[in-house]
Design an enzyme around this catalytic site. Structure first.
Site, short mmCIF file in Angstrom:
data_model
loop_
_atom_site.label_atom_id
_atom_site.label_comp_id
_atom_site.label_asym_id
_atom_site.label_seq_id
_atom_site.Cartn_x
_atom_site.Cartn_y
_atom_site.Cartn_z
N SER A 52 -3.70 -10.75 -4.52
CA SER A 52 -3.74 -11.23 -3.14
C SER A 52 -5.15 -11.68 -2.78
O SER A 52 -6.13 -11.18 -3.34
CB SER A 52 -3.32 -10.10 -2.21
OG SER A 52 -3.56 -10.46 -0.85
N TYR A 100 -3.52 -1.88 0.98
CA TYR A 100 -3.02 -3.03 0.21
C TYR A 100 -4.16 -3.67 -0.58
O TYR A 100 -4.01 -3.95 -1.78
CB TYR A 100 -2.40 -4.03 1.19
CG TYR A 100 -1.80 -5.25 0.56
CD1 TYR A 100 -0.59 -5.18 -0.13
CD2 TYR A 100 -2.42 -6.50 0.67
CE1 TYR A 100 -0.02 -6.32 -0.69
CE2 TYR A 100 -1.87 -7.63 0.11
CZ TYR A 100 -0.66 -7.54 -0.57
OH TYR A 100 -0.10 -8.66 -1.13
N LYS A 149 -4.63 -4.06 -4.72
CA LYS A 149 -4.69 -5.37 -5.38
C LYS A 149 -6.03 -5.58 -6.08
O LYS A 149 -6.09 -6.23 -7.13
CB LYS A 149 -4.42 -6.48 -4.36
CG LYS A 149 -2.98 -6.49 -3.81
CD LYS A 149 -1.94 -6.77 -4.88
CE LYS A 149 -0.58 -7.07 -4.28
NZ LYS A 149 0.44 -7.39 -5.29
N1 LIG Z 1 4.08 -12.63 1.11
C1 LIG Z 1 2.76 -12.75 1.14
O1 LIG Z 1 2.17 -13.17 2.16
C2 LIG Z 1 1.93 -12.39 -0.06
C3 LIG Z 1 0.59 -12.82 -0.11
C4 LIG Z 1 -0.19 -12.50 -1.22
C5 LIG Z 1 0.37 -11.77 -2.24
N2 LIG Z 1 1.66 -11.36 -2.18
C6 LIG Z 1 2.20 -10.59 -3.30
O2 LIG Z 1 3.23 -11.35 -3.90
C7 LIG Z 1 4.20 -10.48 -4.48
C8 LIG Z 1 5.59 -10.85 -3.98
O3 LIG Z 1 5.57 -10.78 -2.56
P1 LIG Z 1 6.82 -11.23 -1.65
O4 LIG Z 1 6.25 -11.58 -0.33
O5 LIG Z 1 7.66 -12.20 -2.40
O6 LIG Z 1 7.56 -9.81 -1.51
P2 LIG Z 1 9.05 -9.41 -1.11
O7 LIG Z 1 9.86 -10.63 -0.77
O8 LIG Z 1 8.93 -8.31 -0.12
O9 LIG Z 1 9.59 -8.81 -2.51
C9 LIG Z 1 9.07 -7.62 -3.04
C10 LIG Z 1 9.69 -7.41 -4.40
O10 LIG Z 1 9.15 -6.23 -5.01
C11 LIG Z 1 10.23 -5.44 -5.51
N3 LIG Z 1 9.89 -4.02 -5.52
C12 LIG Z 1 9.24 -3.31 -4.55
N4 LIG Z 1 9.14 -2.02 -4.91
C13 LIG Z 1 9.75 -1.91 -6.13
C14 LIG Z 1 9.98 -0.81 -7.01
N5 LIG Z 1 9.57 0.44 -6.73
N6 LIG Z 1 10.63 -1.06 -8.18
C15 LIG Z 1 11.07 -2.31 -8.47
N7 LIG Z 1 10.87 -3.39 -7.67
C16 LIG Z 1 10.22 -3.19 -6.51
C17 LIG Z 1 11.36 -5.72 -4.53
O11 LIG Z 1 12.58 -5.33 -5.13
P3 LIG Z 1 13.88 -4.99 -4.21
O12 LIG Z 1 14.30 -6.27 -3.59
O13 LIG Z 1 14.87 -4.47 -5.17
O14 LIG Z 1 13.40 -3.99 -3.20
C18 LIG Z 1 11.22 -7.23 -4.34
O15 LIG Z 1 11.79 -7.93 -5.40
C19 LIG Z 1 3.78 -9.05 -4.08
O16 LIG Z 1 3.09 -8.47 -5.16
C20 LIG Z 1 2.85 -9.28 -2.90
O17 LIG Z 1 1.91 -8.23 -2.76
C21 LIG Z 1 2.47 -11.67 -1.12
#
Ligand SMILES: NC(=O)c1ccc[n+]([C@@H]2O[C@H](COP(=O)([O-])OP(=O)(O)OC[C@H]3O[C@@H](n4cnc5c(N)ncnc54)[C@H](OP(=O)(O)O)[C@@H]3O)[C@@H](O)[C@H]2O)c1
Length: 244
Positions: free
Chosen positions: A136, A149, A153
């Protein structure tokens, strides 16, 4: 097409039921990869599996035995560690240590566990490979309220650098991407608020949040042979936000 062919390459994508992970699965399957879509439950994985033909693999990445059992017989060429937990918005004086522990458990320790068992399979395969850790912008600059967070990261970025050092001799590259905000369920409740959104975007040269596809593209680039000499980097995908 700018990316290379992923035919005969099996790539595990964690967080595949989520917003960014789903976009990665779509792009990778479109590039001919054999994709294993991973999330915590088969039910949550069902839509992306039905849409793309990726193979589902459900496991809880906070459990070492679950990760080990899930990965111990799967031939792998690549990994995208995309699963994540958003933590809380709180100053250090109000930090909830249960949230801190959960952020480390999912974002740092979970990615380490997957790297540990996946890299064994990749080394055994003898074909090299690539790992991309989804970090991130919060790991690169101070973002108010994001203590747990950001710490999880930043530790992930350290895992990227040490893994790149150790796995390089096996022909395995390891990189991070460090995206800005993408409007997924993880981010919407905070970054969707107008009084948070506009001051943040005023500081960013490109002045808008990223889309899921704009994050998936650089991830697939780093996985591909087009990035054959890139290892150990933390690549911002942030519209220039972290140059300040
Ligand atoms: N969205 C943003 O603004 C943003 C910005 C920078 C970085 N990121 C990073 O990008 C990545 C994806 O983010 P996103 O926004 O797409 O997130 P999201 O839509 O909330 O999806 C989170 C994913 O992580 C899985 N997960 C969480 N805990 C888990 C566990 N204990 N075991 C297995 N799977 C688990 C969830 O599985 P389930 O569906 O089965 O719960 C889901 O597939 C993350 O690492 C996040 O930190 C996001």
């Amino acid at each position: 097409m700018w990316t290379t062919d992923f035919a005969h390459r099996t790539v595990l994508v964690t967080g595949a039921s989520g917003g960014i992970g789903g976009a990665v699965v779509r792009l990778l399957t479109g590039c001919g990869a054999d994709v294993i879509a991973s999330g915590s439950s088969p039910e949550r994985l069902a839509p992306i599996v039905a849409e793309t033909g990726a193979r589902p693999l459900a496991f809880d990445l906070t459990s070492e035995s679950a990760v080990r059992d899930a990965l111990h017989e799967i031939p792998l060429w690549g990994v995208v560690n995309c699963a994540g937990f958003g933590g809380e918005i709180a100053p250090p004086s109000d930090a909830d240590l249960a949230v801190f522990d959960r952020a480390i458990d999912v974002n740092t320790r979970g990615a380490l566990l997957v790297t540990k068992y996946a890299s064994r399979r990749m080394i055994a395969g003898g074909r090299g490979g690539a790992i991309v850790n989804v970090s991130s912008q919060a790991a690169l600059v101070g973002l108010a309220g994001h203590l747990s967070y950001a710490a999880s990261k930043a530790a992930l970025d350290s895992i990227t650098r040490v893994s790149a050092l150790e796995l390089g001799p096996h022909g395995i590259r390891v990189n991070s991407v460090n995206p800005t905000v993408v409007m997924t369920p993880m981010s919407a409740s905070y970054w969707g608020r107008e009084e948070i959104r506009q001051p943040f975007l005023d500081q960013m040269p490109l002045g808008r949040y990223a889309t899921e596809e704009e994050v998936a593209g650089p991830i697939v680039f780093l996985l591909s042979d087009a990035a054959a000499m890139i290892s150990g980097v933390c690549l911002p995908i942030d519209g220039g936000y972290t140059i300040r």
